[in-house]
Design an enzyme around this catalytic site. Structure first.
Site, PDB file in Angstrom:
ATOM      1  N   GLU B  60      16.482  43.040  -1.272  1.00 35.00           N
ATOM      2  CA  GLU B  60      15.637  44.167  -1.666  1.00 35.00           C
ATOM      3  C   GLU B  60      16.307  45.505  -1.397  1.00 35.00           C
ATOM      4  O   GLU B  60      16.151  46.454  -2.160  1.00 35.00           O
ATOM      5  CB  GLU B  60      14.276  44.092  -0.950  1.00 35.00           C
ATOM      6  CG  GLU B  60      13.309  43.111  -1.562  1.00 35.00           C
ATOM      7  CD  GLU B  60      13.696  41.650  -1.345  1.00 35.00           C
ATOM      8  OE1 GLU B  60      14.492  41.366  -0.411  1.00 35.00           O
ATOM      9  OE2 GLU B  60      13.211  40.787  -2.110  1.00 35.00           O
ATOM     10  N   HIS B 129       3.159  37.077   2.111  1.00 34.27           N
ATOM     11  CA  HIS B 129       3.154  37.352   0.675  1.00 34.27           C
ATOM     12  C   HIS B 129       1.807  37.895   0.219  1.00 34.27           C
ATOM     13  O   HIS B 129       1.465  37.801  -0.943  1.00 34.27           O
ATOM     14  CB  HIS B 129       3.460  36.076  -0.122  1.00 34.27           C
ATOM     15  CG  HIS B 129       4.797  35.482   0.162  1.00 34.27           C
ATOM     16  ND1 HIS B 129       5.075  34.808   1.337  1.00 34.27           N
ATOM     17  CD2 HIS B 129       5.941  35.467  -0.562  1.00 34.27           C
ATOM     18  CE1 HIS B 129       6.332  34.391   1.317  1.00 34.27           C
ATOM     19  NE2 HIS B 129       6.895  34.783   0.172  1.00 34.27           N
TER      20      HIS B 129
END
Lengths: 444, 328
Positions: B60, B129
């Site tokens: 990321e 998540h």
């Protein structure tokens, strides 16, 4: 070491200066060279720059004090320094030995050692009306800080400790209802706005017997409260002068009749005396700018707009709707706007902007047969014109002492003498007389 | 007007903007052949090719850093972070680089990039998540944080986000992806930093974001039948926050509830409430000002516990009833 703030010497021959005002207070952060107080010498008022950056501490002289130059008037604490770093000796009055004055203690505590106070604490207590014997000392003497704490404690005790929502507190404030008398309907008795509204409605009932006399007690409405505060402020703060003139209204009446023949053809409402009066007043205000002004303490605002308020009786109390930019309007337009404002005032439909921004007020009680009266200036304006009744009476009309019956109007001007000299008020009134006795002069 | 899902509306915005402006390109993990974890970029690789739909390694920090570099050189990158939870890996790039460059270079450069990130619980994806981290991102001046609740807002705000010269965090909600609504085919934008009153009401103001807007509107419709009128405000942009619309509303209704899925402690409800009670609306507040946030726990995997961890319609209804009925 804290930096001593020394009263500077501005003039060669200057010995002392008067402190006009501190713009900073103790505990404020101040920057080097920033203006923190204004002083006045015999010649000028000067902003005094700060000698250092830090926290302003121990102001030794307050507003109005006359201070010899080079005297320490305060200290600047630099970063990390506290009040404990200040020198002990530097208290105001003759400092060779700190004067210690005994304070009488109430008999309730006879065993306590006699409490003493510093001179500055004594002076402060005297000024603030504080009984020093009630002030607890934090050290061996009552200091200025002790007196300050005592005063602020007393003030905070004035807070109403009733469980109430912010909205309820606002409604209570506006309607003059005492919160502690209202029963709260919220959880745990919390007062909500609806409770205050209900309480306000039910209040006018009580007839009380103060010293045996019966009276109906009417709580102040918000508008009544505002009127009361403003009128009191105006009458106390601005020195009123009053001047009266009499005006022959023959020509004004003729002009109005001619106007009305014309407006009736156009299907417009008939012109009132007030509309014509407003036009002439606006014309005279433009010629006398100090009549259209506000006093600001250190300056005077001469307003560019001519916005004339007209005191109007409304069901909820006196309202003063304002006609804006009147100097640019014709009589017919003034007349129509005035009718609209008056109607909305009666129906309680005036908007905030309708009552704001006035620069001069006209009040008319002529319809009640009041010959003449003195009105109280509507702040922040500087003058108000009181219009009396028109009375037909004999007057001498020419140099041959011929007497005729004429409609005579009495006008009384109240003016704020801080702004308006008698001669300025007189000129304004004489302009009004000219404008009303010969309305065609407005064309000149 | 055509009906699109929230997901399709965002795809349409990306598609149309890539057609309109060749500087716009996409980058992210699995966004090409696979079409993205939620299928949002499905079909875009075939349409625009590998140059403009770029698959990245699983990093990321690299994704955001690449987007920053490209935007500095005049491109308009739209990066996808597969789950909002992973933005924490790129937070240094986001906060210390993207948010500050315009200011540290004296306004001579800017970082016009969009970082898309689906957040929120409800999909059984467990603690790592399912988070709602929008409150975290709000704390960094220089960033814009957008958080749409409807397909219409999602498209209009995405077009505004891409055309805005600042780094934008575009926070989506994975449960909203399938919700449908009318979305014009045309090019239209919704201004950043402007809240919307989704439903007017006189009795209480409820400020909510993304999926909580939808839940609150359901509750409001139910309560309306009993005469309780709830005003629902969707800030749409959390940073900058349109406090004026909220303050004006509270001054009318006298009551405020803020609902969000993000954990209550340190959540953006506190920001809204502080803005209101410190404003002139204070004098119009007639009940305690309340917030209903997610529980201060990691989102559980268990379906029942996952539901219990974030505000549901029953709780929102209960809070509104208590505030309007004077029970709190």
């Amino acid at each position: 070491m804290p930096v001593p703030f020394i009263m500077p010497k501005f003039d060669m021959d200057q010995e002392k200066a008067t402190i006009i005002s501190w713009s900073k207070k103790e505990g404020d952060f101040v920057k080097f060279d920033e203006s923190v107080l204004t002083v006045e010498t015999e010649k000028v008022a000067i902003d005094v720059p700060c000698p250092a950056t830090g926290t302003l501490a121990r102001i030794l002289f307050k507003d109005g004090d006359v201070v010899p130059v080079t005297k320490v008037i305060a200290y600047i604490l630099k970063e990390g320094e506290t009040l404990a770093d200040l020198p002990n000796a530097d208290l105001p009055t003759p400092p060779s030995k700190p004067e210690v004055v005994p304070v009488s203690k109430p008999v309730a505590a006879p065993q306590a050692a006699p409490v003493t106070a510093t001179p500055i604490a004594i002076r402060m207590a005297k000024e603030e009306g504080v009984d020093l014997s009630r002030v607890p000392a934090s050290g061996d003497r009552i200091t200025r800080e002790d007196v300050e704490r005592f005063i602020s404690d007393q003030k905070s005790k004035g807070r109403v400790t009733v469980a109430a929502t912010p909205a309820a507190r606002r409604v209570a404030r506006e309607s003059g209802v005492a919160l502690e008398t209202v029963a709260g309907s919220g959880p745990r008795g919390r007062v909500q706005s609806v409770d205050v509204v209900t309480a306000a409605k039910s209040i006018p009932v009580p007839t009380t017997t103060v010293s045996g006399r019966e009276a109906e007690i009417v709580p102040l409405t918000s508008i009544r409260r505002t009127i009361a505060e403003r009128m009191q402020q105006s009458f106390q703060e601005s020195p009123h002068i009053a001047l009266t003139v009499e005006v022959d209204m023959t020509e004004a009446e003729n002009t109005r009749k001619r106007f009305n023949t014309q407006v009736e053809k156009l299907g417009q409402p008939r012109i009132t005396v007030t509309a014509l009066m407003i036009k002439v007043v606006a014309w005279a205000l433009v010629r006398n700018p100090y009549m259209n002004a506000s006093f600001n303490g250190n300056s005077i605002s001469l307003w560019k707009d001519v916005n004339i308020g007209v005191a109007t009786a409304a069901p909820q109390g006196l309202m003063v709707p304002v006609l804006k930019g009147v100097d640019h309007l014709g009589v017919s337009e003034i007349n129509m706007r005035l009718l609209d404002l008056a109607e909305r005032a009666r129906e309680n439909k005036l908007k905030l902007e309708d009552v704001q921004g006035g620069t001069f007020t006209i009040s008319n009680l002529g319809m009640f047969g009041i010959r003449q009266f003195r009105a109280v200036i509507n702040p922040p304006e500087s003058a108000i014109l009181a219009v009396g009744s028109v009375v037909r009476q004999p007057i001498v009309v020419d140099e041959q002492d011929r007497v005729e019956v004429r409609p005579i109007l009495s006008l009384t001007l109240s003016a704020d003498h801080r702004v308006i000299d008698g001669i300025v008020a007189a000129r304004f009134l004489s302009d009004l007389v000219v404008g009303l006795e010969a309305p065609s002069m407005l064309l000149l | 007007m055509p009906e699109l899902s929230y997901l399709e509306a965002i795809r349409q915005a990306l598609w149309q903007e890539m057609k309109r402006d060749e500087r716009v390109f996409l980058l992210g993990e699995d966004i090409g052949r696979y079409g993205g974890a939620f299928g949002l970029t499905h079909g875009m690789l075939d349409e625009f090719g590998e140059e403009r739909v770029r698959e990245t390694p699983i990093s990321e920090a690299t994704i955001v850093a690449t987007a920053i570099g490209a935007s500095l050189l005049g491109m308009r990158p739209v990066a996808e972070i597969m789950f909002m939870d992973f933005i924490l890996l790129a937070l240094d790039q986001m906060v210390n680089q993207a948010a500050k460059m315009h200011f540290m270079f004296g306004g001579r450069t800017s970082v016009p990039m969009v970082v898309r990130m689906p957040g929120g619980s409800g999909s059984g994806a467990a603690s790592q998540h399912s988070q709602s981290l929008e409150s975290v991102l709000m704390h960094f001046p220089g960033l814009i944080v957008i958080n749409p609740s409807t397909p219409y807002d999602a498209k209009g705000l995405m077009l505004s986000a891409i055309r805005n010269p600042n780094p934008v965090c575009f926070v989506e909600h994975k449960i909203l992806y399938k919700t449908k609504g009318e979305v014009p085919e045309d090019d239209y934008t919704i201004p950043i930093g402007v809240a919307e009153i989704k439903r007017p009401g006189r009795d209480i103001t409820v400020v909510a974001n993304n999926i909580m807007v939808i839940k609150t509107i359901h509750v409001a419709e139910k309560l309306s039948k009993e005469g309780i009128e709830v005003e629902v405000i969707d800030p749409r942009t959390l940073l900058p926050l349109d406090t004026k619309t909220i303050i004006d509303s509270v001054a009318r209704t006298g009551r405020l509830l803020v609902v969000h899925e993000a954990c209550q402690t340190g959540g953006w409800a506190g920001e809204v409430i502080a803005s209101v009670v410190g404003s002139p609306a204070f004098d119009y507040i007639d009940a305690p000002v309340r917030r209903l946030g997610g529980k201060d726990i990691p989102i559980p995997y268990n379906r029942g516990l996952e539901m219990a961890a974030v505000p549901q319609e029953a709780e929102i209804e209960q809070e509104i009833r208590a505030l309007v009925g004077g029970k709190i």
